[in-house]
Design an enzyme around this catalytic site. Structure first.
Site, PDB file in Angstrom:
ATOM      1  N   LYS A 124       0.841  -1.197   0.000  1.00 47.24           N
ATOM      2  CA  LYS A 124       0.000   0.000   0.000  1.00 47.24           C
ATOM      3  C   LYS A 124       0.880   1.253   0.000  1.00 47.24           C
ATOM      4  O   LYS A 124       0.682   2.163  -0.785  1.00 47.24           O
ATOM      5  CB  LYS A 124      -0.889  -0.039   1.247  1.00 47.24           C
ATOM      6  CG  LYS A 124      -1.879   1.079   1.356  1.00 47.24           C
ATOM      7  CD  LYS A 124      -2.823   0.807   2.524  1.00 47.24           C
ATOM      8  CE  LYS A 124      -3.694   2.021   2.808  1.00 47.24           C
ATOM      9  NZ  LYS A 124      -4.617   1.800   3.920  1.00 47.24           N
ATOM     10  N   GLU A 141      10.657  -4.507   4.589  1.00 53.70           N
ATOM     11  CA  GLU A 141      10.762  -5.924   4.198  1.00 53.70           C
ATOM     12  C   GLU A 141      10.392  -6.100   2.726  1.00 53.70           C
ATOM     13  O   GLU A 141      11.113  -6.744   1.955  1.00 53.70           O
ATOM     14  CB  GLU A 141       9.808  -6.795   5.046  1.00 53.70           C
ATOM     15  CG  GLU A 141      10.148  -6.869   6.513  1.00 53.70           C
ATOM     16  CD  GLU A 141       9.424  -5.808   7.342  1.00 53.70           C
ATOM     17  OE1 GLU A 141       9.172  -4.694   6.826  1.00 53.70           O
ATOM     18  OE2 GLU A 141       9.117  -6.100   8.518  1.00 53.70           O
ATOM     19  N   GLY A 199      -4.971  -2.343   5.344  1.00 58.00           N
ATOM     20  CA  GLY A 199      -4.129  -3.449   4.872  1.00 58.00           C
ATOM     21  C   GLY A 199      -4.753  -4.812   5.120  1.00 58.00           C
ATOM     22  O   GLY A 199      -4.873  -5.636   4.205  1.00 58.00           O
ATOM     23  N   ARG A 200      -5.194  -5.050   6.360  1.00 61.10           N
ATOM     24  CA  ARG A 200      -5.711  -6.386   6.693  1.00 61.10           C
ATOM     25  C   ARG A 200      -7.119  -6.613   6.169  1.00 61.10           C
ATOM     26  O   ARG A 200      -7.690  -7.688   6.372  1.00 61.10           O
ATOM     27  CB  ARG A 200      -5.613  -6.627   8.200  1.00 61.10           C
ATOM     28  CG  ARG A 200      -6.306  -5.587   9.062  1.00 61.10           C
ATOM     29  CD  ARG A 200      -5.885  -5.717  10.520  1.00 61.10           C
ATOM     30  NE  ARG A 200      -6.387  -4.626  11.350  1.00 61.10           N
ATOM     31  CZ  ARG A 200      -5.804  -3.437  11.487  1.00 61.10           C
ATOM     32  NH1 ARG A 200      -4.695  -3.174  10.805  1.00 61.10           N
ATOM     33  NH2 ARG A 200      -6.315  -2.515  12.274  1.00 61.10           N
ATOM     34  N   GLU A 256      -4.696  -7.408  15.327  1.00 59.91           N
ATOM     35  CA  GLU A 256      -4.230  -6.064  14.962  1.00 59.91           C
ATOM     36  C   GLU A 256      -5.393  -5.071  15.055  1.00 59.91           C
ATOM     37  O   GLU A 256      -5.194  -3.889  15.337  1.00 59.91           O
ATOM     38  CB  GLU A 256      -3.629  -6.073  13.543  1.00 59.91           C
ATOM     39  CG  GLU A 256      -2.651  -4.934  13.305  1.00 59.91           C
ATOM     40  CD  GLU A 256      -1.786  -5.126  12.074  1.00 59.91           C
ATOM     41  OE1 GLU A 256      -0.564  -5.285  12.217  1.00 59.91           O
ATOM     42  OE2 GLU A 256      -2.328  -5.118  10.956  1.00 59.91           O
ATOM     43  N   HIS A 273      -3.917 -34.006  17.855  1.00 62.95           N
ATOM     44  CA  HIS A 273      -2.784 -34.819  18.314  1.00 62.95           C
ATOM     45  C   HIS A 273      -1.695 -33.940  18.915  1.00 62.95           C
ATOM     46  O   HIS A 273      -0.554 -34.372  19.053  1.00 62.95           O
ATOM     47  CB  HIS A 273      -2.234 -35.640  17.140  1.00 62.95           C
ATOM     48  CG  HIS A 273      -3.259 -36.579  16.600  1.00 62.95           C
ATOM     49  ND1 HIS A 273      -3.342 -37.903  16.972  1.00 62.95           N
ATOM     50  CD2 HIS A 273      -4.306 -36.365  15.755  1.00 62.95           C
ATOM     51  CE1 HIS A 273      -4.361 -38.466  16.365  1.00 62.95           C
ATOM     52  NE2 HIS A 273      -4.974 -37.554  15.613  1.00 62.95           N
ATOM     53  N   LYS A 310       9.351  -0.863  14.461  1.00 69.18           N
ATOM     54  CA  LYS A 310       9.881  -0.485  13.130  1.00 69.18           C
ATOM     55  C   LYS A 310      10.920   0.613  13.281  1.00 69.18           C
ATOM     56  O   LYS A 310      11.989   0.579  12.683  1.00 69.18           O
ATOM     57  CB  LYS A 310       8.759   0.075  12.253  1.00 69.18           C
ATOM     58  CG  LYS A 310       7.910  -0.928  11.557  1.00 69.18           C
ATOM     59  CD  LYS A 310       7.091  -0.193  10.478  1.00 69.18           C
ATOM     60  CE  LYS A 310       5.719  -0.751  10.334  1.00 69.18           C
ATOM     61  NZ  LYS A 310       4.816   0.047   9.525  1.00 69.18           N
TER      62      LYS A 310
HETATM   63  C1  G6Q Z   1      -2.554  -4.139   8.084  1.00 67.64           C
HETATM   64  C2  G6Q Z   1      -1.345  -3.442   8.424  1.00 67.64           C
HETATM   65  C3  G6Q Z   1      -0.067  -4.091   7.937  1.00 67.64           C
HETATM   66  C4  G6Q Z   1       0.299  -3.759   6.504  1.00 67.64           C
HETATM   67  C5  G6Q Z   1       1.751  -4.177   6.266  1.00 67.64           C
HETATM   68  C6  G6Q Z   1       2.187  -3.938   4.846  1.00 67.64           C
HETATM   69  O1  G6Q Z   1      -3.656  -3.755   8.336  1.00 67.64           O
HETATM   70  O2  G6Q Z   1      -1.463  -2.140   8.047  1.00 67.64           O
HETATM   71  O3  G6Q Z   1      -0.072  -5.483   8.103  1.00 67.64           O
HETATM   72  O4  G6Q Z   1      -0.571  -4.382   5.623  1.00 67.64           O
HETATM   73  O5  G6Q Z   1       2.574  -3.488   7.148  1.00 67.64           O
HETATM   74  O6  G6Q Z   1       2.079  -2.599   4.508  1.00 67.64           O
HETATM   75  P1  G6Q Z   1       2.239  -2.135   3.020  1.00 67.64           P
HETATM   76  O7  G6Q Z   1       1.146  -2.726   2.225  1.00 67.64           O
HETATM   77  O8  G6Q Z   1       2.184  -0.641   3.055  1.00 67.64           O
HETATM   78  O9  G6Q Z   1       3.573  -2.638   2.546  1.00 67.64           O
END
Ligand code: G6Q
Length: 541
Positions: free
Chosen positions: A208, A214, A270-271, A356, A387, A506
Site C-alpha cells: 500500500k 521488508e 491493509g488487513r 491487529e 494430536h 519499526k
Molecule cells: C494491516 C497493516 C499491515 C500492513 C503491512 C504492509 O492492516 O497495516 O499489516 O498491511 O505493514 O504494509 P504495506 O502494504 O504498506 O507494505
C-alpha cells in the site's frame, strides 16, 4: 456530551448479574432440558450453517447481549461504516472494504466522490490483465507464457491473498503457480527464486505504501536476480514486474511502468485489502470470474450484516458471544479450528485481522480501557491439532472458546478420508461440550486414574458447516469474521482500523540496523539491547 463508559451501561450490569447464574450451568444440562436447542441456536446463511448452540448461553444471555449492542449504538456504527464516514478516527479515514465487494454497485460517497467508479475501473483493469496472462496475449520478455506468479508483500499485503489463494487451490487455472514471499529473512526469497525460471515468472510487488522495509528489500532482490539473468537490461522489468499500491511516485521510482500499477485507496485497511487489487494473485490463479464470486459471497454477508436484526445476525451473534466470554468469563484466547487442509492459513489470517484490529488499550477518545479488549487468536487445522494441543482445551485449567469449521463436500474425495475428518470435527465439539464425568469414567477405570480421565466438559464452541468451499462461500466466511471483529470493536469503543502498536519496533529496527552495520560505539540503549548489539557485531560473519 461524553459517551457513557461500557461498564456503566444497564445491559452490562444485567450481564454481570446474569453471569453469576449462567456460570454455574453445564451445557449438558442445557441440552438435556431443551431438545430444540440446536434448532433455536443455529442459523443458515446461503452455504453456511452456523451452530452456536454449544455456547454457555441461554435466551436471556442473548437478550442482554443484543441489548448491550443496542446500548452501544451498534446499528448507527454499522450504517456509518457502510456510508463512508471516517470510522478510522486516528488516521482520518473511511473504512470501506465493503465497497470493494459492493456487487450491486450502489454509489458510495467519500468526500463528495462515488468510490465505485474507481473500484470498477480497477476491477476492469484486473480483468484485462488476468485474461491477457491466461490466454498468453501478455507474455514474458523472451516470449514465453507466464507459469509462476510471485507476490511480494507482507502483513495485510500477504496474509489475505495468500490464505485465499491457498484455500481455493481446487480452482487454480491450469499452468499457473502462485508463490508468496513476505519475510525479510533471505531464506524466504532464495528458496522461492530457486524454484523459478525468470523467463516465465511474474512478480507482483504488493505494498500500500511502497515503503515497507521488508517488501522493498525483497522487491529489490527479485529485481536484481532478474536483471542478472537478463544482462542488466532494465527493459525487461516492465514485462515481469507489476505493482499494487497507493503510491504512484514510489512505484515509478522502482522502475515499474505506472501502466502496470493497480491502484487502491487509503480507505482500504491493509488487513481488509484482499478484496482490492491486493487480491490480484488470487485473480491470477483462480480467474477473474471466480474472484468476482469471492466478492459476491462477501457482499451477501455484508447485506445480511447490514439488514438483519441483531438476534438473527450472524456476525453480531458471534461477536457478542465472544464479548460474553472475554469480558465475563475472562477467556484470554479464542481458537480457530478449520477441518480443511486448504483453510490451513485461516488461523494466521484471522490472527492478524482480529489481533491487529482489536488489540487496543484505549477508547476512541484515548481513555484507558477498564475492561479487556481483543483475545489472543490462534489455531491450526484439524485433525492435526487434536494430536497436539487439544489436550489443554479439554483438560487444562482455562476455558478456550473454539470455532470449528468444515466443508461437507471435499474437493478431493478419496476413500473414507472426508467422513473421518467430519466425524472428528463433530466429535470434538461434542466431547468439549459434554465432557465425561467421574461416574462415567469409573465404570471401566481403576480409582487411581479416574481424576486423570475426567473431562469437565462445558467447553464452548461454534461449528460452521460449509456445503462446499467455493469462492463464494469463502467470501461469506471471511466477511463474517471481518464484521464480527468490527462489532467487538464498537462494543469495546476502540478503533479497530489503526495499528499504532506496530510502529515502535519499526523505528527502533531502523536505528539498530545502522548500528549493526557500523563500527562506531553503540548508541543510547538499555544494557541488554546494547550488549546484544555489541555481541552481534563481534560475532556476525
Ligand atoms: C494491516 C497493516 C499491515 C500492513 C503491512 C504492509 O492492516 O497495516 O499489516 O498491511 O505493514 O504494509 P504495506 O502494504 O504498506 O507494505
Amino acid at each position: 456530551m461524553s459517551k457513557p463508559r461500557l461498564t456503566t451501561l444497564p445491559a452490562w450490569s444485567a450481564l454481570q448479574a446474569h453471569f453469576q447464574n449462567v456460570s454455574k450451568l453445564h451445557l449438558r444440562d442445557l441440552f438435556d432440558e431443551d431438545k430444540r436447542r440446536f434448532d433455536r441456536f443455529s442459523l443458515q446463511f446461503n452455504d453456511l450453517l452456523v451452530d452456536y448452540s454449544k455456547n454457555r448461553i441461554t435466551d436471556k444471555t442473548l437478550k442482554y447481549l443484543t441489548a448491550l449492542a443496542t446500548e452501544c449504538h451498534l446499528d448507527e456504527a454499522i450504517q456509518k461504516m457502510f456510508s463512508g464516514c471516517q470510522t478510522n478516527t486516528t488516521e482520518h479515514r473511511a473504512v470501506l472494504h465493503v465497497a470493494l465487494r459492493n456487487r450491486t454497485n450502489t454509489p458510495v460517497m467519500v468526500g463528495g466522490k462515488n468510490v465505485m467508479l474507481g473500484i470498477n475501473r480497477v476491477l476492469e483493469q484486473m480483468q484485462h490483465f488476468t485474461e491477457a496472462i491466461h490466454n498468453g496475449v501478455r507474455r514474458g520478455f523472451t516470449g514465453d507464457k507466464f507459469t509462476d506468479i510471485v507476490n511480494i508483500g507482507i502483513g495485510g499485503s500477504d496474509l489475505g491473498p495468500h490464505m485465499v489463494t491457498t484455500a481455493l487451490k481446487p480452482y487454480w487455472k491450469e499452468g499457473i503457480n502462485a508463490h508468496f514471499v513476505s519475510n525479510v529473512d533471505g531464506s524466504d526469497m532464495v528458496e522461492t527464486l530457486n524454484k523459478l525460471n525468470p523467463g516465465t515468472t511474474l512478480f507482483i510487488i504488493a505494498s500500500k505504501t511502497f515503503t515497507t522495509r521488508e517488501t522493498m528489500t525483497n522487491a529489490h532482490t527479485a529485481r536484481r536476480w532478474f536483471l542478472d539473468h537478463f544482462g542488466n537490461n532494465t527493459d525487461v522489468i516492465k514485462h515481469h514486474f507489476v505493482a499494487v499500491s497507493t503510491n504512484t511516485a514510489a512505484v515509478r521510482d522502482f522502475g515499474i511502468d505506472t501502466g502496470n500499477m493497480f491502484e487502491f485507496w487509503d480507505w482500504v485497511g491493509g488487513r481488509y485489502s484482499l478484496w482490492s487489487a491486493i487480491g490480484l494473485p488470487i485473480a491470477l490463479t483462480i480467474g477473474m470470474e471466480n474472484f468476482k464470486q469471492l466478492l459476491k459471497g462477501a457482499h451477501e454477508m455484508d447485506l445480511h450484516f447490514r439488514n438483519t436484526p441483531f438476534e438473527k445476525n450472524l456476525p453480531v451473534l458471534m461477536a457478542m458471544i465472544g464479548i460474553w466470554y472475554r469480558n465475563f468469563f475472562a477467556a484470554t484466547s479464542h481458537v480457530i479450528l478449520p477441518y480443511d487442509h486448504t483453510l490451513r492459513l485461516l488461523p494466521a489470517y484471522l490472527q492478524q485481522a482480529d489481533m491487529e484490529s482489536n488489540g487496543k488499550r484505549v477508547t476512541i477518545d484515548g481513555e484507558s480501557l477498564d475492561y479487556d479488549s481483543g483475545p489472543i487468536i490462534w489455531g491450526q487445522p484439524g485433525t492435526n491439532g487434536q494430536h497436539a494441543f487439544y489436550q489443554l482445551i479439554h483438560q487444562g485449567t482455562q476455558m478456550i472458546p473454539a470455532d470449528f469449521m468444515i466443508p461437507l463436500e471435499s474437493h478431493n474425495p478419496i476413500g473414507e478420508h472426508h467422513t473421518i475428518l467430519l466425524a472428528n470435527c463433530l466429535a470434538q465439539t461434542e466431547a468439549l461440550m459434554k465432557g465425561k464425568t467421574a461416574a462415567e469414567v469409573a465404570r471401566d477405570t481403576p480409582d487411581s486414574l479416574v481424576a486423570h480421565k475426567v473431562f469437565p466438559g462445558n467447553k464452548p464452541s461454534n461449528t460452521i458447516l460449509i456445503n462446499k468451499l467455493t469462492p463464494r462461500s469463502l467470501g461469506s466466511l471471511v466477511a463474517l469474521y471481518e464484521h464480527k471483529i468490527f462489532v467487538q470493536g464498537v462494543i469495546w469503543d476502540i478503533n479497530s482500523f489503526d495499528q499504532w502498536g506496530v510502529e515502535l519496533g519499526k523505528q527502533l529496527a531502523g536505528v539498530i540496523e545502522k548500528e549493526l552495520e557500523s563500527d562506531t560505539p553503540v548508541g543510547e540503549h538499555d544494557s541488554s539491547t546494547a550488549g546484544l548489539i555489541d555481541y552481534c557485531r563481534k560475532h556476525m560473519p
